[in-house]
Design a protein around this motif. Structure first.
Motif, PDB file in Angstrom:
ATOM      1  N   ASP A 186       0.816  -1.212   0.000  1.00  0.00           N
ATOM      2  CA  ASP A 186       0.000   0.000   0.000  1.00  0.00           C
ATOM      3  C   ASP A 186       0.853   1.267   0.000  1.00  0.00           C
ATOM      4  N   ASN A 187       1.948   1.248   0.766  1.00  0.00           N
ATOM      5  CA  ASN A 187       2.818   2.414   0.850  1.00  0.00           C
ATOM      6  C   ASN A 187       3.444   2.725  -0.508  1.00  0.00           C
ATOM      7  N   GLU A 188       3.834   1.693  -1.254  1.00  0.00           N
ATOM      8  CA  GLU A 188       4.414   1.892  -2.577  1.00  0.00           C
ATOM      9  C   GLU A 188       3.371   2.493  -3.526  1.00  0.00           C
ATOM     10  N   LYS A 189       2.158   1.985  -3.482  1.00  0.00           N
ATOM     11  CA  LYS A 189       1.082   2.512  -4.335  1.00  0.00           C
ATOM     12  C   LYS A 189       0.797   3.978  -3.997  1.00  0.00           C
ATOM     13  N   LYS A 190       0.802   4.303  -2.708  1.00  0.00           N
ATOM     14  CA  LYS A 190       0.550   5.690  -2.281  1.00  0.00           C
ATOM     15  C   LYS A 190       1.640   6.630  -2.787  1.00  0.00           C
ATOM     16  N   MET A 191       2.899   6.183  -2.743  1.00  0.00           N
ATOM     17  CA  MET A 191       4.004   7.023  -3.221  1.00  0.00           C
ATOM     18  C   MET A 191       3.918   7.246  -4.734  1.00  0.00           C
ATOM     19  N   ILE A 192       3.588   6.210  -5.470  1.00  0.00           N
ATOM     20  CA  ILE A 192       3.441   6.373  -6.926  1.00  0.00           C
ATOM     21  C   ILE A 192       2.316   7.351  -7.227  1.00  0.00           C
ATOM     22  N   GLU A 193       1.192   7.223  -6.535  1.00  0.00           N
ATOM     23  CA  GLU A 193       0.055   8.121  -6.762  1.00  0.00           C
ATOM     24  C   GLU A 193       0.367   9.546  -6.330  1.00  0.00           C
ATOM     25  N   ALA A 194       1.187   9.717  -5.287  1.00  0.00           N
ATOM     26  CA  ALA A 194       1.515  11.057  -4.801  1.00  0.00           C
ATOM     27  C   ALA A 194       2.489  11.787  -5.729  1.00  0.00           C
ATOM     28  N   TYR A 195       3.379  11.054  -6.391  1.00  0.00           N
ATOM     29  CA  TYR A 195       4.421  11.677  -7.197  1.00  0.00           C
ATOM     30  C   TYR A 195       4.090  11.736  -8.687  1.00  0.00           C
ATOM     31  N   TRP A 196       3.197  10.897  -9.168  1.00  0.00           N
ATOM     32  CA  TRP A 196       2.933  10.803 -10.600  1.00  0.00           C
ATOM     33  C   TRP A 196       1.468  11.099 -10.898  1.00  0.00           C
ATOM     34  N   ASP A 197       1.216  11.665 -12.079  1.00  0.00           N
ATOM     35  CA  ASP A 197      -0.154  11.949 -12.512  1.00  0.00           C
ATOM     36  C   ASP A 197      -0.869  10.643 -12.843  1.00  0.00           C
ATOM     37  N   ALA A 198      -2.196  10.680 -12.806  1.00  0.00           N
ATOM     38  CA  ALA A 198      -2.987   9.468 -13.042  1.00  0.00           C
ATOM     39  C   ALA A 198      -2.750   8.878 -14.431  1.00  0.00           C
ATOM     40  N   ASP A 199      -2.496   9.727 -15.424  1.00  0.00           N
ATOM     41  CA  ASP A 199      -2.276   9.215 -16.782  1.00  0.00           C
ATOM     42  C   ASP A 199      -0.874   8.623 -16.968  1.00  0.00           C
ATOM     43  N   GLU A 200      -0.002   8.738 -15.967  1.00  0.00           N
ATOM     44  CA  GLU A 200       1.351   8.168 -16.025  1.00  0.00           C
ATOM     45  C   GLU A 200       1.478   6.880 -15.218  1.00  0.00           C
ATOM     46  N   ILE A 201       0.403   6.466 -14.570  1.00  0.00           N
ATOM     47  CA  ILE A 201       0.413   5.274 -13.734  1.00  0.00           C
ATOM     48  C   ILE A 201      -0.306   4.145 -14.471  1.00  0.00           C
ATOM     49  N   PHE A 202       0.337   2.996 -14.518  1.00  0.00           N
ATOM     50  CA  PHE A 202      -0.195   1.831 -15.217  1.00  0.00           C
ATOM     51  C   PHE A 202      -0.194   0.639 -14.268  1.00  0.00           C
ATOM     52  N   PRO A 203      -0.885  -0.448 -14.627  1.00  0.00           N
ATOM     53  CA  PRO A 203      -0.839  -1.646 -13.762  1.00  0.00           C
ATOM     54  C   PRO A 203       0.583  -2.187 -13.578  1.00  0.00           C
ATOM     55  N   GLU A 204       1.463  -1.927 -14.545  1.00  0.00           N
ATOM     56  CA  GLU A 204       2.848  -2.399 -14.471  1.00  0.00           C
ATOM     57  C   GLU A 204       3.757  -1.452 -13.697  1.00  0.00           C
ATOM     58  N   SER A 205       3.215  -0.345 -13.185  1.00  0.00           N
ATOM     59  CA  SER A 205       4.022   0.647 -12.468  1.00  0.00           C
ATOM     60  C   SER A 205       4.526   0.095 -11.145  1.00  0.00           C
ATOM     61  N   ARG A 206       5.824   0.260 -10.921  1.00  0.00           N
ATOM     62  CA  ARG A 206       6.444  -0.136  -9.660  1.00  0.00           C
ATOM     63  C   ARG A 206       7.562   0.843  -9.334  1.00  0.00           C
ATOM     64  N   LEU A 207       8.009   0.823  -8.092  1.00  0.00           N
ATOM     65  CA  LEU A 207       9.192   1.570  -7.694  1.00  0.00           C
ATOM     66  C   LEU A 207      10.370   0.606  -7.756  1.00  0.00           C
ATOM     67  N   ALA A 208      11.418   1.003  -8.456  1.00  0.00           N
ATOM     68  CA  ALA A 208      12.556   0.108  -8.693  1.00  0.00           C
ATOM     69  C   ALA A 208      13.207  -0.353  -7.394  1.00  0.00           C
ATOM     70  N   SER A 209      13.162   0.470  -6.365  1.00  0.00           N
ATOM     71  CA  SER A 209      13.789   0.094  -5.094  1.00  0.00           C
ATOM     72  C   SER A 209      12.968  -0.931  -4.319  1.00  0.00           C
ATOM     73  N   GLN A 210      11.756  -1.204  -4.763  1.00  0.00           N
ATOM     74  CA  GLN A 210      10.897  -2.152  -4.069  1.00  0.00           C
ATOM     75  C   GLN A 210      10.738  -3.474  -4.830  1.00  0.00           C
ATOM     76  N   VAL A 211      11.383  -3.583  -6.004  1.00  0.00           N
ATOM     77  CA  VAL A 211      11.292  -4.795  -6.821  1.00  0.00           C
ATOM     78  C   VAL A 211      12.562  -5.614  -6.637  1.00  0.00           C
ATOM     79  N   GLU A 212      12.408  -6.839  -6.145  1.00  0.00           N
ATOM     80  CA  GLU A 212      13.552  -7.734  -5.952  1.00  0.00           C
ATOM     81  C   GLU A 212      13.714  -8.612  -7.194  1.00  0.00           C
ATOM     82  N   ILE A 213      14.936  -8.663  -7.708  1.00  0.00           N
ATOM     83  CA  ILE A 213      15.239  -9.460  -8.898  1.00  0.00           C
ATOM     84  C   ILE A 213      15.148 -10.945  -8.561  1.00  0.00           C
ATOM     85  N   ASN A 214      14.486 -11.704  -9.437  1.00  0.00           N
ATOM     86  CA  ASN A 214      14.450 -13.161  -9.285  1.00  0.00           C
ATOM     87  C   ASN A 214      14.958 -13.820 -10.563  1.00  0.00           C
ATOM     88  N   ALA A 215      15.236 -15.103 -10.502  1.00  0.00           N
ATOM     89  CA  ALA A 215      15.864 -15.825 -11.613  1.00  0.00           C
ATOM     90  C   ALA A 215      14.998 -15.877 -12.865  1.00  0.00           C
TER      91      ALA A 215
END
Length: 163
Positions: free
Chosen positions: A116-145
């Motif tokens: 929820d905190n990540e979603k709130k930060m994306i919504e607070a910093y970006w306009d609604a037309d710049e947010i997509f279902p694939e939107s994430r914060l790079a610092s919150q995405v852990e790389i997997n194999a």
């Protein structure tokens, strides 16, 4: 001369041992995936990323500028369908490192969903037309194999260097 022959003879069994070593523990290259970064100008760049590190750390190590990091450790980690471990991190602290992860990639599908905190930060910093279902914060995405070959789109940056 005899010493040289014994050295060569001693080296021969080690080559046999090294062939069985390939079946043993994983190598470093088993833990590296290739991620394609597409910047706002459309330029593509393939970078290596270590499994377990964040997407932001991989970009930072390879000279890809994503802006300031959200830099907060996750608040919790889903370990199974019945257990979520509280990690007591503060979660995302800003929304500057916004990226779009390639939909349909197997690795993206198994990455932990946005908190929820990540979603709130994306919504607070970006306009609604710049947010997509694939939107994430790079610092919150852990790389997997399974992210090998994944494509990451980097949108135009928010101005973050105003004094």
């Amino acid at each position: 001369m005899a010493a040289r022959r014994s050295m060569a003879a001693a080296a021969a069994p080690s080559t046999v041992v090294s062939s069985s070593f390939n079946d043993g523990p994983p190598a470093v290259f088993d833990k590296i995936v290739k991620v394609t970064i597409i910047d706002p100008s459309g330029a593509r760049r393939i970078i290596p990323a270590m499994v377990g590190q964040t997407l932001y750390a991989a970009c930072d190590l390879n000279g890809v500028d994503l802006g300031p990091s959200s830099s907060g450790p996750p608040q919790e980690k889903v370990r199974s369908t019945t257990w979520t471990e509280p990690l007591y991190g503060e979660g995302a602290a800003s929304g500057f490192d916004h990226v779009l992860l390639q939909g349909g990639n197997e690795g993206v599908e198994i990455v932990e969903p946005a908190h929820d905190n990540e979603k709130k930060m994306i919504e607070a910093y970006w306009d609604a037309d710049e947010i997509f279902p694939e939107s994430r914060l790079a610092s919150q995405v852990e790389i997997n194999a399974k992210m090998d070959g994944m494509v990451v789109y980097v949108p135009d940056r928010i101005v973050d260097d105003i004094p």
